[in-house]
Design a protein around this motif. Structure first.
Motif, PDB file in Angstrom:
ATOM      1  N   LYS A  74       0.834  -1.202   0.000  1.00 22.23           N
ATOM      2  CA  LYS A  74       0.000   0.000   0.000  1.00 22.23           C
ATOM      3  C   LYS A  74       0.869   1.252   0.000  1.00 22.23           C
ATOM      4  N   LEU A  75       0.346   2.297  -0.559  1.00 22.92           N
ATOM      5  CA  LEU A  75       0.999   3.604  -0.501  1.00 22.92           C
ATOM      6  C   LEU A  75       1.008   4.072   0.939  1.00 22.92           C
ATOM      7  N   VAL A  76       2.127   4.614   1.377  1.00 23.69           N
ATOM      8  CA  VAL A  76       2.219   5.192   2.717  1.00 23.69           C
ATOM      9  C   VAL A  76       2.941   6.527   2.609  1.00 23.69           C
ATOM     10  N   VAL A  77       2.346   7.543   3.246  1.00 26.55           N
ATOM     11  CA  VAL A  77       2.903   8.889   3.241  1.00 26.55           C
ATOM     12  C   VAL A  77       3.281   9.212   4.676  1.00 26.55           C
ATOM     13  N   VAL A  78       4.576   9.399   4.925  1.00 27.61           N
ATOM     14  CA  VAL A  78       5.050   9.689   6.272  1.00 27.61           C
ATOM     15  C   VAL A  78       5.192  11.192   6.413  1.00 27.61           C
ATOM     16  N   ASP A  79       4.393  11.720   7.326  1.00 28.15           N
ATOM     17  CA  ASP A  79       4.374  13.157   7.580  1.00 28.15           C
ATOM     18  C   ASP A  79       5.162  13.422   8.845  1.00 28.15           C
TER      19      ASP A  79
END
Length: 79
Positions: A74-79
């Protein structure tokens, strides 16, 4: 405006100074389920997103979520 194509399976890291707009950028461009935020994880483990004493536990949670999403491709965006 420059257009960037992001694959369905990847990790995006948002890096910048505090208050620079990373969270706003993420919220405008990605699903809430794709975003993993250290601040949000601090809130989950301590009820206070700004409590820096909770950072170690929150970081562990961030790593667990990121690892799990990547295992599931899955796409994961770490902020």
């Amino acid at each position: 405006m420059t257009q960037i194509t992001i694959p369905d399976f990847c990790m995006v890291l948002l890096v910048g100074a505090s208050g620079s707009g990373k969270t706003t950028f993420a919220r405008r461009r990605f699903k809430p389920t794709e975003i993993v935020s250290l601040d949000a994880c601090r809130g989950l483990v301590d009820d206070d997103e700004n409590n820096l004493d909770a950072t170690a536990d929150a970081s562990h949670l961030v790593h667990t979520i990121v690892e799990t999403r990547l295992k599931r491709r899955k796409l994961v965006v770490v902020d």
